[in-house]
Design an enzyme around this catalytic site. Structure first.
Site, PDB file in Angstrom:
ATOM      1  N   HIS A  43       0.766  -1.239   0.030  1.00  0.00           N
ATOM      2  CA  HIS A  43       0.094  -0.057   0.039  1.00  0.00           C
ATOM      3  C   HIS A  43       0.939   1.181  -0.002  1.00  0.00           C
ATOM      4  CE1 HIS A  43      -3.237  -2.798   1.230  1.00  0.00           C
ATOM      5  NE2 HIS A  43      -3.891  -2.056   0.596  1.00  0.00           N
ATOM      6  N   LYS A  89      -0.720   4.941   4.526  1.00  0.00           N
ATOM      7  CA  LYS A  89      -1.623   3.857   5.221  1.00  0.00           C
ATOM      8  C   LYS A  89      -1.082   3.727   6.762  1.00  0.00           C
ATOM      9  CE  LYS A  89      -3.507  -0.530   5.053  1.00  0.00           C
ATOM     10  NZ  LYS A  89      -5.058  -0.126   5.188  1.00  0.00           N
TER      11      LYS A  89
HETATM   12  P1  NAD Z   1      -7.063   9.069   4.956  1.00  0.00           P
HETATM   13  O1  NAD Z   1      -6.251   8.989   6.083  1.00  0.00           O
HETATM   14  O2  NAD Z   1      -6.909   9.701   3.663  1.00  0.00           O
HETATM   15  O3  NAD Z   1      -8.648   9.487   5.359  1.00  0.00           O
HETATM   16  C1  NAD Z   1      -9.402   9.240   6.619  1.00  0.00           C
HETATM   17  C2  NAD Z   1      -9.954  10.527   7.080  1.00  0.00           C
HETATM   18  O4  NAD Z   1     -10.770  10.434   8.189  1.00  0.00           O
HETATM   19  C3  NAD Z   1      -8.951  11.813   7.554  1.00  0.00           C
HETATM   20  O5  NAD Z   1      -9.185  12.747   6.697  1.00  0.00           O
HETATM   21  C4  NAD Z   1      -9.311  11.972   9.045  1.00  0.00           C
HETATM   22  O6  NAD Z   1      -9.060  13.142   9.564  1.00  0.00           O
HETATM   23  C5  NAD Z   1     -10.629  11.416   8.837  1.00  0.00           C
HETATM   24  N1  NAD Z   1     -11.099  11.199  10.386  1.00  0.00           N
HETATM   25  C6  NAD Z   1     -10.605  10.555  11.354  1.00  0.00           C
HETATM   26  N2  NAD Z   1     -11.247  10.408  12.415  1.00  0.00           N
HETATM   27  C7  NAD Z   1     -12.619  10.968  11.938  1.00  0.00           C
HETATM   28  C8  NAD Z   1     -13.918  11.290  12.581  1.00  0.00           C
HETATM   29  N3  NAD Z   1     -14.254  10.691  13.838  1.00  0.00           N
HETATM   30  N4  NAD Z   1     -15.026  11.770  11.975  1.00  0.00           N
HETATM   31  C9  NAD Z   1     -14.662  12.155  10.627  1.00  0.00           C
HETATM   32  N5  NAD Z   1     -13.502  11.956   9.717  1.00  0.00           N
HETATM   33  C10 NAD Z   1     -12.514  11.458  10.793  1.00  0.00           C
HETATM   34  O7  NAD Z   1      -7.317   7.445   4.898  1.00  0.00           O
HETATM   35  P2  NAD Z   1      -7.884   6.703   3.504  1.00  0.00           P
HETATM   36  O8  NAD Z   1      -7.055   6.086   2.564  1.00  0.00           O
HETATM   37  O9  NAD Z   1      -9.078   7.485   2.982  1.00  0.00           O
HETATM   38  O10 NAD Z   1      -8.485   5.173   4.248  1.00  0.00           O
HETATM   39  C11 NAD Z   1      -9.515   5.468   5.336  1.00  0.00           C
HETATM   40  C12 NAD Z   1      -9.943   3.979   5.809  1.00  0.00           C
HETATM   41  O11 NAD Z   1     -10.316   3.147   4.863  1.00  0.00           O
HETATM   42  C13 NAD Z   1      -8.629   3.310   6.494  1.00  0.00           C
HETATM   43  O12 NAD Z   1      -8.928   2.598   7.452  1.00  0.00           O
HETATM   44  C14 NAD Z   1      -8.278   2.410   5.387  1.00  0.00           C
HETATM   45  O13 NAD Z   1      -7.552   1.242   5.570  1.00  0.00           O
HETATM   46  C15 NAD Z   1      -9.526   1.949   4.622  1.00  0.00           C
HETATM   47  N6  NAD Z   1      -9.874   1.433   3.405  1.00  0.00           N
HETATM   48  C16 NAD Z   1     -10.857   0.579   3.275  1.00  0.00           C
HETATM   49  C17 NAD Z   1     -11.046   0.236   2.026  1.00  0.00           C
HETATM   50  C18 NAD Z   1     -12.247  -0.867   1.710  1.00  0.00           C
HETATM   51  O14 NAD Z   1     -12.321  -1.462   0.488  1.00  0.00           O
HETATM   52  N7  NAD Z   1     -12.975  -1.255   2.758  1.00  0.00           N
HETATM   53  C19 NAD Z   1     -10.117   0.598   0.886  1.00  0.00           C
HETATM   54  C20 NAD Z   1      -9.348   1.621   1.075  1.00  0.00           C
HETATM   55  C21 NAD Z   1      -9.192   1.947   2.404  1.00  0.00           C
END
Ligand code: NAD
Length: 263
Positions: free
Chosen positions: A152, A156
């Site tokens: 990744h 991440k």
């Molecule tokens: P990222 O860091 O770009 O985004 C996460 C966002 O959430 C940040 O802007 C952060 O400030 C915000 N945040 C944190 N706590 C919060 C809250 N209580 N309320 C609102 N916003 C809040 O990360 P990303 O790359 O977008 O990934 C997000 C999550 O999704 C990770 O856990 C990642 O592993 C997961 N993910 C899952 C899949 C899937 O298919 N299930 C795919 C990609 C990523």
């Protein structure tokens, strides 16, 4: 016949995945983002989130009505929005990963009261991979070694990926093994490889959206399956599909395979 769009609350909307969901929803008449939820830090940076060519006002609390909340925050962010959804009976799609055992238990408990789809990976390709690896490891048996490698982007925050752990659980389930048989990376004088061990390795580099490799190797041969996500839209499209599905279902904890299976 006109149908009202599904009203979405998107938590984590300032993040990479949240933005991808917003973009996909903005391009699809079936959905309307009514709440764009961000953290206090995100809000301090910007009061709006851009989706397509529109700037949508962001908020740190859920003030507008919605039919479903999609969570792409962090493990602790999920807990915040789980409480809100439980109290207000809002169905949830959980895409964030890295939850502790306690957090997983809290999600399962909330699912007694609200419908929840939780998936470590919303891509259809990964679901196809997961549908088959259990049968492969069973068929090849104890003489074959299994290793998972996930790659990744450098931003991440959890390792190994939730998807790698899902693959491990599929393999362990098929072989009657547990997480105790899993080794997360190797270093030093490890000794020879114990039979039945499942190796997991996390690579972090550059901008890679997500790659998962499954390798199984035995006498004279190796079989490998690799899934590569080229764009976050793949996950976003799956999460929207799950959102449209979960609002028609009773309380319970559902997986992506339930969504793809119809029902
Ligand atoms: P990222 O860091 O770009 O985004 C996460 C966002 O959430 C940040 O802007 C952060 O400030 C915000 N945040 C944190 N706590 C919060 C809250 N209580 N309320 C609102 N916003 C809040 O990360 P990303 O790359 O977008 O990934 C997000 C999550 O999704 C990770 O856990 C990642 O592993 C997961 N993910 C899952 C899949 C899937 O298919 N299930 C795919 C990609 C990523």
């Amino acid at each position: 016949m006109s149908t009202e769009p599904i009203r979405l609350a998107i938590a984590g909307a300032a993040g990479r995945m949240g933005r991808a969901v917003l973009e996909c929803a903005a391009a699809n008449d079936r959905f309307r983002a009514t709440a764009v939820l961000v953290s206090n830090e995100d809000l301090a940076r910007s009061g709006t989130i851009r989706a397509g060519d529109v700037d949508i006002p962001a908020a740190t609390s859920l003030n507008d009505p919605c039919d479903v909340l999609i969570d792409f925050t962090t493990a602790s962010g999920t807990m915040t929005w789980l409480k809100v959804c439980r109290a207000r009976h809002i169905p949830m799609v959980i895409g964030a990963t890295g939850h502790t055992e306690e957090q997983v238990a809290a999600i399962a408990s909330a699912a007694n009261e609200i419908p929840i789809v939780k998936a470590s990976n919303f891509s259809v390709g990964i679901q196809a991979m997961r549908a088959h690896i259990g049968a492969i490891v069973k068929q090849l048996g104890a003489d074959y070694d299994v290793e998972i490698v996930e790659t990744h982007h450098r931003y991440k925050v959890d390792a190994p990926s939730g998807t790698a752990l899902s693959l491990v659980d599929d393999i362990a389930h098929a072989l009657n093994r547990t997480r105790d048989d899993v080794i997360f990376g190797r270093a030093g004088r490890t000794g020879t490889r114990p039979q039945g061990q499942i190796g997991v390795h996390a690579v972090r580099m550059g901008e890679v959206v997500g790659r998962h490799e499954f390798h199984i190797s035995g006498p004279g041969e190796t079989l490998s399956i690799t899934h590569t996500a080229h764009t976050r839209k793949t996950f976003a499209a799956g999460a929207l599909r799950a959102a449209a599905w979960i609002i028609r279902h009773a309380p319970g904890l559902y997986a992506m395979k339930d969504v793809l299976g119809g029902g």
